[in-house]
Design a protein around this motif. Structure first.
Motif: not given
Lengths: 304, 262
Positions: B166-169, B252-253, B157-162, B86-87
């Motif tokens: 996205l927040v970074v992106t 992120a949304l 955990a995948g949702v968490l790091f994704s 997601t980055t």
């Protein structure tokens, strides 16, 4: 005019201080082909992006077949086929797969998408490229594929943002043929273009925009006649005497760099007049075109 | 919250499906890294470093260094695979390929695109951790059936790091800017979240910081599952991971929506 397919009322888009589109109002009738012309930064693409529900208008309203773009974006986009300015095909998929995946975004059943996709590839003459990766396509083929993609949902309104920019003449004519055929089947088309010939060839009506506003609209040939008349004289390597002579004639005179442009009120006798007075003057007498209207309205200064 | 959840729908699975199709198109190159990564780690750290350390004390028991480290690399893989997706990958789709623009010309909305990307990032974490678990099982480093907990865990955990990705992106202007959060956030997590050594050996202040990092909790949970040692406050870690996943997804949304609608 038929019932309106697109209605925009005082549509405005502001980015901080910058007003990209300023209170623009227009209608596009059902089955009509309308071209938006204007220099870079005139607000054409921003207007289009608001109609496609990509951008929320700062104020004003827009609707497609009565559906408000802000209230009902999903329904509006069901009615639209959109060809964006830049290539956004999926580089990881081949030609057919691009269409199949796109059809899935609409939630169309796979069987139907497949059938339509094959028909559309036929329509845009890409049937022999079905399983070619999109990176291997030429610019013209990519454009045709994007057009096919925009038609997958059988849209009532087709929106083409600079459909032929950067294409060679063959590829451009190939696109034009398709657009004319769609028009013949009653599809409403709104296109933006920098090519005046494109607008003249395709459009029932053109809208000239600059600086976020609509300057003028009308049928291409009417506009030419109304704004610049029938004939244009271009001259070069001329002397003082010639300029003096031209000034005395009824019409509009414009000097741009080393070239003189004259838009006569009465074009019929000008040829004979030149033969008599300045037979050796280098010149071109030609029919006025939409390009002359465009340059008259938006000026000759460079836009970036 | 209601404003964020508006327009969220199952249609996002159509975006997820597109990413899956690309993955399956390129499966040969996609499968190789998660297959080879554990082998590399096991050789370099397990056999190399492990020959110096031999045994390690963890949660009141003694075990070989290799057995201790193996679950750590699964936890790291969950973070890396979803965060990278997601980055860098989402950014390529958004900025270079303009895939999101193409999708937005259809009845799908920005929310569908963001959620689809989020789910796909989490899916990559599940795929990678499952493959790695299989590899580690072949090396005899996994306890069944408790290790199966890794799969649902890697999803959450995948949702968490994704979502973190996205927040970074959402605030990244160009692709090279991803290096900064990489070195300031992801690498420190990689090193100080109990991957290569138990965080309990850290000094008190560092310990507090370590337990704030999501990866520490993910490592802790994965290790409990893979070793089959369900001890300690596992529920606390599970709740921490789940709550962070929800909060970061909402963020992120919100931020990606702002980024995409300009």
């Amino acid at each position: 005019m038929n019932p309106a397919a697109i209605i925009a009322r005082e549509l405005t888009k502001r980015y901080g201080e910058l007003e990209a589109v300023r209170s623009v109002s227009f209608e596009v009738g059902s089955g009509e082909v309308v071209g938006f012309l204007g220099p870079n930064g005139a607000g054409k693409t921003t207007t289009v992006r608001m109609l496609c529900c990509f951008l929320p208008p700062t104020s004003g309203t827009a609707s497609i077949h009565g559906l408000d773009v802000r209230e009902r974006p999903r329904d509006v986009k069901w009615l639209l086929g959109v060809c964006p300015q830049e290539d956004n095909l999926d580089p990881d998929f081949d030609v057919l797969k691009n269409l199949l995946v796109y059809g899935r975004y609409f939630g169309l059943p796979g069987r139907i998408v497949r059938r339509r996709a094959l028909e559309l590839l036929e329509f845009v003459a890409l049937s022999d490229k079905t399983h070619v990766p999109v990176q291997a396509l030429s610019g013209g083929m990519k454009r045709r594929l994007i057009l096919a993609r925009a038609l997958l949902n059988e849209p009532r309104v087709l929106i083409l943002d600079e459909p032929t920019t950067g294409l060679d003449p063959q590829a451009r004519h190939a696109i034009w043929t398709r657009i004319r055929s769609l028009r013949a089947h009653g599809t409403t088309v709104l296109l933006t273009t920098h090519y005046m010939e494109e607008a003249t060839q395709l459009c029932d009506r053109v809208v000239v925009m600059d600086d976020g506003k609509i300057l003028l609209e009308g049928a291409p040939l009417d506009l030419v006649e109304r704004e610049v008349g029938r004939t244009v004289v271009e001259a070069w390597n001329y002397g003082e005497e010639f300029v003096h002579f031209m000034r005395a004639l009824p019409g509009r005179l414009e000097e741009v760099g080393d070239r003189l442009y004259f838009y006569p009120k009465e074009g019929d006798h000008i040829e004979r007049l030149f033969e008599e007075r300045f037979p050796h003057q280098e010149r071109l007498i030609r029919r006025a075109t939409l390009e002359d209207v465009f340059l008259k309205l938006t000026g000759r200064a460079l836009r970036d | 919250m209601r404003a964020i959840l508006r327009n969220v729908s199952l249609r996002s699975l159509r975006v997820w499906r597109r990413d899956l199709d690309v993955y399956l198109t390129n499966w040969k190159t996609e499968f190789l890294p998660p297959l080879s990564e554990p082998v590399l780690y096991v050789f370099a750290f397990g056999l190399g470093l492990g020959s110096l350390i031999h045994t390690i004390h963890y949660e009141g028991r003694e075990l070989t260094y290799l057995r201790f480290m193996a679950p750590g690399i699964v936890a790291v893989a969950i973070m890396f695979w979803s965060y990278f997706e997601t980055t860098y990958s989402s950014f390529v789709r958004m900025y270079y390929q303009r895939t999101f623009d193409a999708i937005l010309a259809t009845p799908l909305l920005v929310e569908d695109v963001i959620l689809g990307e989020l789910l796909w990032g989490a899916t990559k974490a599940v795929i990678a951790s499952t493959i790695m678990l299989g590899m580690l099982a072949l090396l005899g480093l996994v306890t069944w059936p408790s290790a199966l907990w890794v799969i649902p865990l890697s999803a959450v955990a995948g949702v968490l790091f994704s979502a973190l990705g996205l927040v970074v992106t959402s605030v990244t202007k160009n692709i090279s800017s991803f290096n900064l959060p990489m070195f300031l956030m992801i690498m420190p997590m990689f090193m100080f979240s109990g991957t290569f050594f138990p965080v309990s050996i850290l000094p008190k202040w560092a310990l507090v910081i370590a337990w704030c990092l999501p990866l520490t909790h993910v490592s802790y949970l994965v290790r409990a599952a893979v070793l089959g040692w369900p001890r300690g406050p596992l529920a606390v870690s599970a709740v921490y991971v789940a709550v962070l996943a929800v909060v970061l997804s909402a963020l992120a949304l919100r931020l990606m929506k702002r980024r995409l609608i300009q």
